[in-house]
Design a protein around this motif. Structure first.
Motif, PDB file in Angstrom:
ATOM      1  N   UNK A   5       0.857  -1.186   0.000  1.00 48.99           N
ATOM      2  CA  UNK A   5       0.000   0.000   0.000  1.00 48.99           C
ATOM      3  C   UNK A   5       0.888   1.228   0.000  1.00 48.99           C
ATOM      4  N   UNK A   6       0.725   2.081  -0.989  1.00 49.33           N
ATOM      5  CA  UNK A   6       1.466   3.338  -1.054  1.00 49.33           C
ATOM      6  C   UNK A   6       0.628   4.418  -0.379  1.00 49.33           C
ATOM      7  N   UNK A   7       1.098   4.916   0.773  1.00 49.66           N
ATOM      8  CA  UNK A   7       0.396   5.983   1.472  1.00 49.66           C
ATOM      9  C   UNK A   7      -0.145   5.553   2.814  1.00 49.66           C
ATOM     10  N   UNK A   8       0.303   6.235   3.870  1.00 47.03           N
ATOM     11  CA  UNK A   8      -0.143   5.920   5.232  1.00 47.03           C
ATOM     12  C   UNK A   8      -1.123   6.964   5.731  1.00 47.03           C
ATOM     13  N   UNK A   9      -2.063   7.338   4.867  1.00 47.15           N
ATOM     14  CA  UNK A   9      -3.154   8.197   5.295  1.00 47.15           C
ATOM     15  C   UNK A   9      -4.279   7.366   5.877  1.00 47.15           C
ATOM     16  N   UNK A  10      -5.431   7.981   6.037  1.00 47.43           N
ATOM     17  CA  UNK A  10      -6.568   7.288   6.643  1.00 47.43           C
ATOM     18  C   UNK A  10      -6.978   6.082   5.801  1.00 47.43           C
ATOM     19  N   UNK A  11      -7.035   6.245   4.474  1.00 48.38           N
ATOM     20  CA  UNK A  11      -7.432   5.138   3.615  1.00 48.38           C
ATOM     21  C   UNK A  11      -6.408   4.023   3.596  1.00 48.38           C
ATOM     22  N   UNK A  12      -5.132   4.361   3.458  1.00 43.59           N
ATOM     23  CA  UNK A  12      -4.091   3.348   3.390  1.00 43.59           C
ATOM     24  C   UNK A  12      -3.966   2.543   4.670  1.00 43.59           C
ATOM     25  N   UNK A  13      -4.038   3.208   5.813  1.00 47.21           N
ATOM     26  CA  UNK A  13      -3.925   2.504   7.091  1.00 47.21           C
ATOM     27  C   UNK A  13      -5.157   1.645   7.354  1.00 47.21           C
ATOM     28  N   UNK A  14      -6.335   2.142   6.996  1.00 46.93           N
ATOM     29  CA  UNK A  14      -7.543   1.324   7.157  1.00 46.93           C
ATOM     30  C   UNK A  14      -7.489   0.110   6.243  1.00 46.93           C
ATOM     31  N   UNK A  15      -6.917   0.273   5.051  1.00 48.10           N
ATOM     32  CA  UNK A  15      -6.757  -0.865   4.152  1.00 48.10           C
ATOM     33  C   UNK A  15      -5.851  -1.922   4.773  1.00 48.10           C
ATOM     34  N   UNK A  16      -4.750  -1.494   5.399  1.00 47.72           N
ATOM     35  CA  UNK A  16      -3.848  -2.456   6.037  1.00 47.72           C
ATOM     36  C   UNK A  16      -4.565  -3.216   7.148  1.00 47.72           C
ATOM     37  N   UNK A  17      -5.328  -2.504   7.974  1.00 46.31           N
ATOM     38  CA  UNK A  17      -6.077  -3.158   9.051  1.00 46.31           C
ATOM     39  C   UNK A  17      -7.127  -4.113   8.492  1.00 46.31           C
ATOM     40  N   UNK A  18      -7.809  -3.705   7.440  1.00 49.96           N
ATOM     41  CA  UNK A  18      -8.877  -4.522   6.863  1.00 49.96           C
ATOM     42  C   UNK A  18      -8.320  -5.772   6.208  1.00 49.96           C
ATOM     43  N   UNK A  19      -7.217  -5.640   5.481  1.00 49.46           N
ATOM     44  CA  UNK A  19      -6.596  -6.800   4.854  1.00 49.46           C
ATOM     45  C   UNK A  19      -6.109  -7.785   5.907  1.00 49.46           C
ATOM     46  N   UNK A  20      -5.482  -7.271   6.955  1.00 54.02           N
ATOM     47  CA  UNK A  20      -4.991  -8.129   8.034  1.00 54.02           C
ATOM     48  C   UNK A  20      -6.156  -8.881   8.689  1.00 54.02           C
ATOM     49  N   UNK A  21      -7.261  -8.172   8.941  1.00 54.84           N
ATOM     50  CA  UNK A  21      -8.426  -8.811   9.568  1.00 54.84           C
ATOM     51  C   UNK A  21      -9.007  -9.902   8.672  1.00 54.84           C
ATOM     52  N   UNK A  22      -8.827  -9.769   7.353  1.00 52.51           N
ATOM     53  CA  UNK A  22      -9.347 -10.761   6.407  1.00 52.51           C
ATOM     54  C   UNK A  22      -8.323 -11.848   6.100  1.00 52.51           C
ATOM     55  N   UNK A  23      -7.166 -11.824   6.785  1.00 54.34           N
ATOM     56  CA  UNK A  23      -6.173 -12.876   6.604  1.00 54.34           C
ATOM     57  C   UNK A  23      -5.159 -12.618   5.518  1.00 54.34           C
ATOM     58  N   UNK A  24      -5.042 -11.375   5.065  1.00 64.05           N
ATOM     59  CA  UNK A  24      -4.098 -11.021   4.004  1.00 64.05           C
ATOM     60  C   UNK A  24      -3.002 -10.140   4.564  1.00 64.05           C
ATOM     61  N   UNK A  25      -1.756 -10.435   4.239  1.00 59.59           N
ATOM     62  CA  UNK A  25      -0.630  -9.636   4.708  1.00 59.59           C
ATOM     63  C   UNK A  25      -0.587  -8.310   3.953  1.00 59.59           C
ATOM     64  N   UNK A  26      -0.190  -7.255   4.627  1.00 54.89           N
ATOM     65  CA  UNK A  26      -0.102  -5.936   4.011  1.00 54.89           C
ATOM     66  C   UNK A  26       1.132  -5.205   4.529  1.00 54.89           C
ATOM     67  N   UNK A  27       1.725  -4.394   3.671  1.00 52.12           N
ATOM     68  CA  UNK A  27       2.830  -3.524   4.038  1.00 52.12           C
ATOM     69  C   UNK A  27       2.538  -2.143   3.477  1.00 52.12           C
ATOM     70  N   UNK A  28       2.872  -1.107   4.254  1.00 55.65           N
ATOM     71  CA  UNK A  28       2.580   0.270   3.882  1.00 55.65           C
ATOM     72  C   UNK A  28       3.888   1.034   3.751  1.00 55.65           C
ATOM     73  N   UNK A  29       4.036   1.805   2.668  1.00 51.86           N
ATOM     74  CA  UNK A  29       5.177   2.706   2.519  1.00 51.86           C
ATOM     75  C   UNK A  29       4.653   4.134   2.483  1.00 51.86           C
ATOM     76  N   UNK A  30       5.331   5.009   3.187  1.00 48.92           N
ATOM     77  CA  UNK A  30       4.908   6.396   3.340  1.00 48.92           C
ATOM     78  C   UNK A  30       6.099   7.314   3.063  1.00 48.92           C
TER      79      UNK A  30
END
Length: 395
Positions: A5-30
């Motif tokens: 995920x490119x971007x650690x704003x509200x959308x990017x961070x929520x995406x990381x949390x949502x993917x993790x909750x659904x069993x998918x690994x995520x990494x964010x670069x800011x």
């Protein structure tokens, strides 16, 4: 599967949390070297509060912000024209919150690091370019401290990198500039401010030349936004200014003599701790966001006028639908296509509804009741629709 995920704003961070909750690994670069609680106030509408609550953040949101109970439309003298109920008072199962944007971002950042690990968000790292391959995406990342570039492999790439998105520019090189409405916005926060109206009210004051929106965001702080038309709608140019520091003196002439019950409007503006100025901008909706293993999210996908208080909320819903679609799809391209199909249609409706609300204005109680009701219907946020919709949580 790892989603970059490119971007650690509200959308990017929520995406990381949502993917993790659904069993998918995520990494964010800011790109920013440090994520700090910057900015001013925003609103989270019930459809976004529902999603963050289902991510386990409901109590944190309640402690962070103010549950907005009503939007009160007034003239410049504070005479009430129309009241539109909000959140639980409107009948939603979830409240509407007014919060400090930077504090919400820090809350989401802390949750990502606690759940995904301290290294899940890499700051000071800019996405420079990417290449899609049959089995994944190779991203080229720049370490801003060392100047070193390196490649990072991921199963998918999500551009959540805001209005000036690198991912969007790479996907849509002919996109052109942002569209400026011709309206200048000043945003400010005043601390140690006395409550007004009910203490949980948002007030919208208008005259023929300007509009002022004020609402509390907790800890005796009031957020305000002043909108003034300066030009006809046109492509945004550099001299239109972007996210620059403003001065109370720039705003005070536009609100001279304005008043509201228990609120000193001029004193509120003059006593601001921070004032920022922005042009009101959006973009025409895209016919497609991405392709294959690359897509967009939030402002990178659908920048919109802030008149519906919906930008951050739509990014939150994007993130949840993205995780839900990927978890239930046969493969990554199929999941991203399902996500885009659902969200591009929905967010296009919001972008256009925000434009219409901005043009319509509304001066009578009947006009305002019609406009706000039409907006909820057009943006899919009817009370019964949201309250009865199935959860996006993947179990």
């Amino acid at each position: 599967m790892t989603v970059l995920i490119a971007g650690a704003g509200i959308g990017g961070l929520t995406a990381a949390l949502s993917l993790h909750a659904a069993g998918t690994d995520a990494r964010v670069v800011e790109s920013a070297r440090e994520v700090r609680p910057l900015g001013v106030g925003i609103n989270l509408l019930p459809h976004a509060v529902r999603e963050l609550t289902e991510l386990g953040l409901g109590d944190d949101l309640a402690a962070l912000g103010v549950a907005t109970a009503e939007n009160v439309y007034c003239d410049r003298h504070g005479r009430r024209i129309h009241t539109d109920l909000c959140g639980r008072a409107q009948g939603y199962h979830w409240p509407q919150y007014s919060v400090h944007r930077g504090e919400l971002q820090m809350l989401l950042l802390a949750a990502v690091r606690a759940r995904l690990g301290a290294g899940a968000v890499r700051t000071g790292t800019r996405l420079v370019d990417f290449e899609e391959r049959a089995d994944g995406v190779r991203a080229r990342l720049l370490d801003r401290a060392s100047g070193e570039e390196r490649e990072y492999g991921a199963t998918a790439l999500v551009g959540a990198d805001g209005l000036h998105s690198t991912v969007r520019a790479r996907l849509h090189p002919q996109d052109g500039p942002l569209r400026w409405s011709g309206v200048r916005m000043w945003r400010g926060v005043t601390t140690e401010a006395e409550p007004f109206l009910t203490g949980s009210s948002m007030a919208i004051l208008r005259d023929a030349a300007a509009e002022l929106v004020v609402y509390p965001i907790g800890r005796r702080r009031i957020n305000w936004v002043c909108l003034v038309r300066e030009a006809e709608p046109q492509p945004l140019t550099e001299d239109a200014a972007w996210n620059r520091a403003g001065r109370p003196a720039d705003v005070l002439p536009h609100v001279a003599g304005w008043r509201l019950d228990r609120l000193d409007v001029a004193g509120l503006v003059a006593g601001s701790d921070v004032v920022l100025q922005y042009p009101m901008v959006d973009r025409d909706p895209l016919p497609a966001w991405g392709s294959g293993r690359v897509t967009l999210l939030g402002d990178a996908a659908h920048p919109m006028y802030p008149v519906g208080a919906n930008g951050a909320s739509q990014a939150v819903v994007d993130a949840r639908v993205l995780a839900h679609a990927l978890a239930r799809a046969a493969g990554v391209p199929d999941g991203l296509a399902r996500y885009e199909s659902a969200r591009r249609t929905a967010t296009t409706a919001v972008v256009l509804a925000n434009r219409e609300m901005h043009r319509a204005g509304g001066r009578t109680p009947q006009d305002l009741a019609r406009i706000t009701g039409t907006y909820r219907h057009a943006t899919g946020s009817d009370v019964t629709v949201l309250n009865s919709r199935a959860s996006l949580s993947v179990r």
